[in-house]
Design a protein around this motif. Structure first.
Motif, short mmCIF file in Angstrom:
data_model
loop_
_atom_site.label_atom_id
_atom_site.label_comp_id
_atom_site.label_asym_id
_atom_site.label_seq_id
_atom_site.Cartn_x
_atom_site.Cartn_y
_atom_site.Cartn_z
N UNK A 33 4.25 84.30 24.31
CA UNK A 33 3.59 85.60 24.23
C UNK A 33 2.23 85.48 24.88
N UNK A 34 2.11 86.04 26.08
CA UNK A 34 0.87 86.00 26.86
C UNK A 34 0.26 84.60 26.87
N UNK A 155 6.07 90.03 37.18
CA UNK A 155 5.09 91.10 37.31
C UNK A 155 4.31 91.23 36.01
N UNK A 156 3.25 92.02 36.05
CA UNK A 156 2.49 92.30 34.84
C UNK A 156 3.27 93.24 33.93
N UNK A 157 2.85 93.29 32.67
CA UNK A 157 3.43 94.24 31.74
C UNK A 157 3.26 95.67 32.26
N UNK A 158 2.06 95.99 32.72
CA UNK A 158 1.80 97.34 33.21
C UNK A 158 2.69 97.70 34.39
N UNK A 159 2.88 96.76 35.32
CA UNK A 159 3.71 97.04 36.49
C UNK A 159 5.15 97.33 36.10
N UNK A 258 4.32 87.52 34.24
CA UNK A 258 5.73 87.31 33.92
C UNK A 258 6.05 88.09 32.65
N UNK A 259 7.03 88.98 32.75
CA UNK A 259 7.36 89.89 31.66
C UNK A 259 8.86 89.88 31.42
N UNK A 260 9.24 89.73 30.16
CA UNK A 260 10.66 89.80 29.78
C UNK A 260 10.96 91.19 29.27
N UNK A 261 12.06 91.76 29.73
CA UNK A 261 12.43 93.12 29.33
C UNK A 261 13.86 93.15 28.82
#
Length: 355
Positions: A33-34, A155-159, A258-261
């Motif tokens: 986490x971050x 990518x970033x969370x925002x992106x 890096x973001x997991x979705x």
């Protein structure tokens, strides 16, 4: 909008998804986490637990240990054992009464709950949560079903949030899958909602890719895009009496870029779920591949040129709003923010565009 080399917002006093319930078994799960390593496991009574992934003894990753029959996490190096609250409850080989002080054997703990088949962790360690996790909407009735996809995005969370809710890009990146054919005027209405923002689209023709109903058919999509702090994107499409589909995307920011979705797609229609599910799955995978590739290319260019440079127009209804909400939530956690209470503020706006 963003300025400076890299702008990443990370409000901590919120719930973040760290795993699906089905992922937790006899072994702890390593999650980040971050940039903070976490060990996620089922503790006593089957309840989820989230600890900093570092044994207090010699800093060995706890995720390489095992969960014992009594629901505690045993380090794989020397066997120090921790309960779901991060307290060391057993040091093998140490005589009774000779245990070191409790504070030297404690590891930070993140509050954890299980809801909607997802394990959620509170972003701030050793803190009492101030709210409940986001509740996924139920889509029930004849023809109801569910599809879940997971993807790690560069990518970033925002992106990732902006991309999921950005309508204009679909006519180009997803041409032929989402939109196509002759453009038609659509009215977009942005409104604030609790802990977030939504945009309702009016007059959007019913269709898939270039295939649309006749202009005089009298039917349009009921379409909403929503963002909920800190990391939820939601897309809802419906045609009254025909179908409803809600794609709720829960994001885990693993690092700044890096973001997991998880894409939790719930639907119902006049057709049996067994017929609709493979179509949703195939289309979803195709769209996700295109988005993941685009986001990775965007991130690569941002890094190669040393920072973000965004130019926005009135069509960017949600991207800018998401960014400001994340920053507002982050600022509310600063020591100089007063009582720390957070109230989302987003202006209402109406835009007419062609798609």
């Amino acid at each position: 909008m963003q300025t400076g080399p890299y702008s990443v917002a990370f409000p901590r006093r919120w719930w973040y998804p760290v795993a699906r319930s089905s992922e937790l078994g006899r072994r702890p799960l390593a999650v980040t986490l971050m940039d903070t390593p976490l060990a996620v496991f089922r503790g006593a009574g089957g309840k989820p637990a989230v600890l900093l992934d570092r044994c207090a003894h010699r800093n060995y990753p706890l995720a390489f240990g095992r969960v014992t029959d009594d629901g505690v996490l045993e380090c794989g190096y020397h066997g120090w054992t921790y309960d779901g609250g991060g307290q060391c409850v057993r040091v093998p080989g140490l005589a009774d009464g000779c245990t070191p002080p409790a504070h030297t054997r404690q590891v930070p703990c993140h509050a954890a709950v299980e809801q909607d088949g997802i394990v959620w962790a509170w972003g701030e360690p050793d803190a009492e949560p101030a709210r409940h996790p986001f509740a996924l909407p139920a889509v029930e009735g004849p023809g109801a079903g569910e599809v879940i996809l997971r993807c790690d995005l560069e990518c970033t969370l925002h992106a990732s949030l902006e991309n999921a809710l950005d309508v204009p890009h679909t006519a180009f990146l997803h041409r032929g899958i989402f939109r196509g054919g002759s453009p038609r005027s659509i009215t977009a209405v942005r409104r604030p909602v609790d802990d977030g923002v939504e945009v309702q689209y009016l007059g959007e023709p019913v269709g898939m890719g270039p295939i649309r109903l006749r202009e005089n058919a009298g039917r349009t999509f009921d379409h909403w895009d929503r963002f909920f702090l800190p990391s939820i994107a939601q897309i809802e499409y419906a045609v009254d009496g025909w179908f409803r589909i809600v794609n709720t995307i829960v994001h885990l920011p693993m690092s700044p870029f890096r973001t997991r979705a998880w894409f939790v797609v719930r639907f119902k229609s006049r057709l049996p779920a067994a017929v609709v599910r493979p179509i949703v799955l195939q289309r979803g995978k195709q769209i996700l591949r295109q988005d993941a590739r685009a986001l990775a290319r965007q991130t690569e260019r941002i890094r190669s040129l040393g920072g973000e440079r965004y130019a926005s127009t009135e069509l960017d209804l949600l991207g800018n709003a998401i960014w400001h909400l994340l920053r507002q939530a982050e600022r509310a956690e600063r020591p100089d923010s007063g009582d720390g209470a957070f109230k989302a503020t987003v202006s209402e706006r109406t835009v007419v565009f062609e798609a």
